[in-house]
Design a protein around this motif. Structure first.
Motif, mmCIF file in Angstrom:
data_model
loop_
_atom_site.group_PDB
_atom_site.id
_atom_site.type_symbol
_atom_site.label_atom_id
_atom_site.label_comp_id
_atom_site.label_asym_id
_atom_site.label_seq_id
_atom_site.Cartn_x
_atom_site.Cartn_y
_atom_site.Cartn_z
ATOM 1 N N LEU A 393 -64.048 -15.964 -12.192
ATOM 2 C CA LEU A 393 -63.447 -14.681 -12.519
ATOM 3 C C LEU A 393 -63.130 -14.586 -14.008
ATOM 4 O O LEU A 393 -62.558 -15.493 -14.590
ATOM 5 N N ASP A 394 -63.488 -13.478 -14.601
ATOM 6 C CA ASP A 394 -63.127 -13.193 -15.983
ATOM 7 C C ASP A 394 -61.784 -12.464 -15.975
ATOM 8 O O ASP A 394 -61.633 -11.425 -15.331
ATOM 9 N N PHE A 395 -60.794 -13.011 -16.685
ATOM 10 C CA PHE A 395 -59.463 -12.401 -16.722
ATOM 11 C C PHE A 395 -58.906 -12.536 -18.127
ATOM 12 O O PHE A 395 -58.739 -13.638 -18.638
ATOM 13 N N GLU A 396 -58.637 -11.405 -18.759
ATOM 14 C CA GLU A 396 -58.042 -11.433 -20.088
ATOM 15 C C GLU A 396 -57.167 -10.186 -20.278
ATOM 16 O O GLU A 396 -57.342 -9.172 -19.598
ATOM 17 N N VAL A 397 -56.229 -10.310 -21.183
ATOM 18 C CA VAL A 397 -55.329 -9.196 -21.507
ATOM 19 C C VAL A 397 -55.403 -8.959 -23.007
ATOM 20 O O VAL A 397 -55.125 -9.861 -23.796
ATOM 21 N N ASN A 398 -55.786 -7.745 -23.386
ATOM 22 C CA ASN A 398 -55.966 -7.442 -24.798
ATOM 23 C C ASN A 398 -55.498 -6.013 -25.074
ATOM 24 O O ASN A 398 -55.956 -5.061 -24.428
ATOM 25 N N LYS A 399 -54.568 -5.886 -26.006
ATOM 26 C CA LYS A 399 -54.021 -4.588 -26.394
ATOM 27 C C LYS A 399 -53.497 -3.813 -25.190
ATOM 28 O O LYS A 399 -53.695 -2.593 -25.059
ATOM 29 N N GLY A 400 -52.836 -4.528 -24.307
ATOM 30 C CA GLY A 400 -52.207 -3.898 -23.146
ATOM 31 C C GLY A 400 -53.118 -3.632 -21.977
ATOM 32 O O GLY A 400 -52.666 -3.163 -20.924
ATOM 33 N N TYR A 456 -45.745 -3.161 -10.030
ATOM 34 C CA TYR A 456 -46.928 -3.755 -9.407
ATOM 35 C C TYR A 456 -47.656 -2.742 -8.537
ATOM 36 O O TYR A 456 -47.108 -1.724 -8.108
ATOM 37 N N THR A 457 -48.912 -3.027 -8.309
ATOM 38 C CA THR A 457 -49.759 -2.199 -7.458
ATOM 39 C C THR A 457 -50.715 -3.111 -6.713
ATOM 40 O O THR A 457 -50.822 -4.308 -7.020
ATOM 41 N N THR A 458 -51.411 -2.575 -5.717
ATOM 42 C CA THR A 458 -52.447 -3.323 -5.018
ATOM 43 C C THR A 458 -53.753 -2.550 -5.093
ATOM 44 O O THR A 458 -53.753 -1.314 -5.173
ATOM 45 N N SER A 459 -54.863 -3.276 -5.055
ATOM 46 C CA SER A 459 -56.159 -2.617 -5.190
ATOM 47 C C SER A 459 -57.254 -3.483 -4.568
ATOM 48 O O SER A 459 -57.114 -4.703 -4.484
ATOM 49 N N LYS A 460 -58.342 -2.821 -4.153
ATOM 50 C CA LYS A 460 -59.533 -3.548 -3.688
ATOM 51 C C LYS A 460 -60.661 -3.435 -4.708
ATOM 52 O O LYS A 460 -61.807 -3.759 -4.402
ATOM 53 N N THR A 461 -60.321 -2.997 -5.925
ATOM 54 C CA THR A 461 -61.336 -2.826 -6.962
ATOM 55 C C THR A 461 -60.959 -3.626 -8.202
ATOM 56 O O THR A 461 -59.879 -3.433 -8.772
ATOM 57 N N LEU A 462 -61.851 -4.520 -8.614
ATOM 58 C CA LEU A 462 -61.658 -5.245 -9.865
ATOM 59 C C LEU A 462 -61.947 -4.294 -11.031
ATOM 60 O O LEU A 462 -62.450 -3.198 -10.854
ATOM 61 N N GLY A 463 -61.615 -4.725 -12.245
ATOM 62 C CA GLY A 463 -61.881 -3.882 -13.404
ATOM 63 C C GLY A 463 -60.709 -3.841 -14.358
ATOM 64 O O GLY A 463 -59.870 -4.753 -14.379
ATOM 65 N N ASN A 464 -60.633 -2.798 -15.157
ATOM 66 C CA ASN A 464 -59.615 -2.678 -16.203
ATOM 67 C C ASN A 464 -58.424 -1.839 -15.738
ATOM 68 O O ASN A 464 -58.598 -0.753 -15.178
ATOM 69 N N TYR A 465 -57.229 -2.361 -16.037
ATOM 70 C CA TYR A 465 -55.990 -1.672 -15.681
ATOM 71 C C TYR A 465 -55.037 -1.730 -16.873
ATOM 72 O O TYR A 465 -55.095 -2.654 -17.690
ATOM 73 N N THR A 466 -54.147 -0.746 -16.947
ATOM 74 C CA THR A 466 -53.174 -0.734 -18.026
ATOM 75 C C THR A 466 -51.940 0.054 -17.614
ATOM 76 O O THR A 466 -51.927 0.696 -16.555
ATOM 77 N N LEU A 467 -50.920 0.003 -18.441
ATOM 78 C CA LEU A 467 -49.740 0.851 -18.274
ATOM 79 C C LEU A 467 -49.906 2.095 -19.142
ATOM 80 O O LEU A 467 -50.255 1.997 -20.314
ATOM 81 N N LEU A 468 -49.672 3.265 -18.561
ATOM 82 C CA LEU A 468 -49.706 4.505 -19.307
ATOM 83 C C LEU A 468 -48.381 5.231 -19.150
ATOM 84 O O LEU A 468 -47.666 5.040 -18.166
ATOM 85 N N SER A 469 -48.078 6.073 -20.118
ATOM 86 C CA SER A 469 -46.847 6.857 -20.069
ATOM 87 C C SER A 469 -47.184 8.332 -19.869
ATOM 88 O O SER A 469 -48.149 8.849 -20.448
ATOM 89 N N ASP A 470 -46.393 8.978 -19.017
ATOM 90 C CA ASP A 470 -46.601 10.404 -18.731
ATOM 91 C C ASP A 470 -45.297 11.144 -18.994
ATOM 92 O O ASP A 470 -44.324 10.989 -18.258
ATOM 93 N N ASN A 471 -45.277 11.961 -20.048
ATOM 94 C CA ASN A 471 -44.102 12.751 -20.395
ATOM 95 C C ASN A 471 -44.341 14.249 -20.248
ATOM 96 O O ASN A 471 -43.505 15.057 -20.653
ATOM 97 N N ILE A 472 -45.474 14.602 -19.657
ATOM 98 C CA ILE A 472 -45.859 16.010 -19.586
ATOM 99 C C ILE A 472 -45.630 16.552 -18.175
ATOM 100 O O ILE A 472 -46.072 15.953 -17.197
#
Length: 567
Positions: A393-400, A456-472
């Motif tokens: 498995l490829d796992f890295e964290v870069n710029k959030g 935390y969250t759960t998922s059945k899909t690998l890929g890219n995830y991040t934290l986003l902010s919603d103020n709108i």
């Protein structure tokens, strides 16, 4: 040739036997228009096989839906997505028919369902179960009308037949429903797979496409390939029915090796619990990369589909030096229209010039073990048997952004993704959510559970995830009327709602302070209230709606309207 003829006779006998298990004249058609399909049973869909027939409704909503046989309404479910408004009818012969994406029910049923919705103050009813005497139906009775509710891509009727006891789904065409189809399936492509490190195909130890050509109606051929070791094949194929241009699924797929059947699958019946194995049945990696599905003509070890029949070596072919082989892949639709492709193979050993690249990333997944990894502020945890086999498995964290491999490996279970959010203030946490970045321009909200300093969250899909902010805040727009306007001629109130951040979570609408039922069309983003639901008192009324997104931003709108009451 004798073996081939015997194989064909056996297959025909089994096919006739399976079709005799189902009554051909017990069920009538659910509609009174000619049956033209936009989706066939067992068709390949995202993460599942299609569980019914999608019947075209001539681009319209509101066509009458008829009880296909005597029975009773045993279950109703109204949900925002999925089947939308759906009815389940249990019949006396051991089968249950299912009708999805309905616009509304018959008056008696509609009145009952709306009473539940108003009591709960919720559009979604959950499962409502009934005994035989609540809503009995006679064959041919009108009990609903076609629509476009739920996860529908356009007006149509989703129609299923299930075994009442087991809940397994059965191809409705086996019950005598007539569909015109004189066209053979179209074979789009063939792939060859080296199934172990010793296998060679045209001096390659990898999977690749084999060029094919259409030599006659329903007949395709490929150039001779050389091979050795254990290999397999896959085919991209679709079917078209008469009176329609859309692509549909096939009924059966078979592979012969030197006229001996090695592989066979059909879509007679399956269960909901096994439908997830579609991601092993197809070349999942190729589909995720190129959006075309290849059905393998060999079975993966972890694939538990019950639709395979009498496989030899799970459809895997052992090619020996000095021997010649003819592989024939046969695709049939339900009406028996056939297309086939022949692939000549010469058994020849060779050194591999091209090999599949071996992934040697540091995170090794042992499929049968629980695995947990942490990097920077991100933790990923995989329950036992989340993966179908051991992988790197490829796992890295870069710029959030947490990169958890690529979404090209199918998963059997959901994994947990946790972000440490201790560096954020309470106000910032309120606006944060976890998003999937598979489509960079359109981040997708992941249901985010918030607990102190971790999200935390759960998922059945690998890929890219991040934290986003919603103020709108969400947006709300009245349609077809304005504040302080007479709307006596209108039969409905329509409101368009939208959100550009975390997405719409819920809404609440009232007239004169009392909750009203607004049905949401998520494709058009329009909420609709029907004035027939409740009789208004007087002519002046106040409509109010509050819309919330998934992080709690809210927007409200109020409007006064005037409406004459009709006795």
């Amino acid at each position: 040739m004798k073996k081939y003829i015997l194989s064909m006779l056996l297959l025909a006998t089994l096919s006739n036997f399976s079709q005799k298990k189902y009554p051909k004249d017990y069920f009538r058609s659910p509609l009174e228009i000619p049956i033209v399909l936009s989706g066939t049973f067992g068709e390949l869909r995202s993460n599942h096989f299609h569980a019914g027939l999608d019947i075209k409704t001539q681009g319209k909503q509101g066509l009458k839906v008829f009880a296909v046989a005597d029975g009773y309404v045993s279950r109703i479910k109204v949900q925002q997505f999925g089947y939308g408004k759906a009815i389940y009818v249990t019949h006396q012969n051991g089968f249950t028919s299912v009708y999805g994406h309905l616009s509304k029910f018959s008056d008696e049923i509609e009145k009952y369902v709306k009473s539940i919705q108003y009591k709960k103050e919720d559009y979604q009813t959950g499962n409502l179960y009934f005994k035989e005497d609540k809503f009995p139906l006679k064959k041919g009775a009108i009990f609903a009308y076609t629509g476009d509710t739920g996860g529908s891509g356009g007006p149509h009727l989703h129609y299923e037949i299930r075994n009442t006891k087991t809940e397994s789904i059965i191809n409705p065409l086996l019950f005598g429903l007539k569909v015109d189809d004189s066209k053979s399936p179209t074979i789009q492509g063939v792939k060859a797979y080296s199934l172990n490190s010793d296998a060679r195909i045209n001096q390659q130890n990898k999977s690749f496409s084999i060029p094919i050509k259409n030599i006659a109606k329903g007949k395709y051929s490929a150039d001779r390939i050389s091979a050795s070791g254990t290999i397999g094949f896959g085919v991209s194929v679709f079917d078209r029915l008469d009176k329609a241009t859309n692509k549909n699924g096939i009924y059966s797929l078979e592979m012969l090796v030197n006229e001996k059947r090695f592989y066979y699958i059909d879509v007679e019946t399956f269960t909901f619990s096994e439908s997830k194995f579609i991601n092993l049945h197809i070349d999942y990696e190729y589909y995720k990369k190129y959006k075309r599905r290849y059905q393998k003509t060999f079975k993966e070890t972890a694939d538990k589909l019950s639709m395979y029949k009498n496989l030899i070596n799970n459809g895997k072919i052992n090619i020996k030096k000095g021997f010649n082989y003819i592989v024939k892949i046969i695709a049939k639709d339900f009406k028996g229209n056939v297309s086939s492709v022949k692939i000549p193979i010469a058994g020849k050993e060779s050194n591999a010039i091209f090999k599949e690249q071996i992934d040697s990333t540091e995170y090794q997944i042992i499929a049968k073990e629980f695995q947990k990894f942490t990097k920077k502020n991100v933790t990923i945890a995989f329950p036992k048997n989340t993966f179908y086999k051991n992988v790197n498995l490829d796992f890295e964290v870069n710029k959030g952004i947490a990169k958890i491999h690529t979404p090209t490996i199918p998963l059997d279970k959901r994994f947990t993704l946790t972000f440490n959010v201790s560096k954020y203030s309470e106000a910032e946490k309120q606006q944060l959510y976890i998003a999937n970045l598979e489509y960079v321009k359109y981040p997708r909200y992941q249901f985010t559970r918030k607990k102190d300093s971790t999200f935390y969250t759960t998922s059945k899909t690998l890929g890219n995830y991040t934290l986003l902010s919603d103020n709108i805040k969400p947006k709300i727009k009245l349609l077809y009327f304005k504040d302080k306007q007479w709307i006596s001629s209108l039969k409905t109130i329509k409101v368009k709602i939208s959100d550009i951040g975390s997405g719409i979570k819920n809404w609440r609408a009232t007239i004169d302070g009392k909750w009203i039922l607004m049905q949401y069309n998520h494709k058009k983003k329009i909420l609709t209230y029907n004035f027939n639901d409740k009789k208004l008192v007087g002519s002046k009324h106040i409509f109010k709606i509050v819309v919330s997104d998934n992080v709690g931003n809210t927007k409200d709108l109020s409007a006064t309207f005037y409406k004459k009451q009709v006795n």
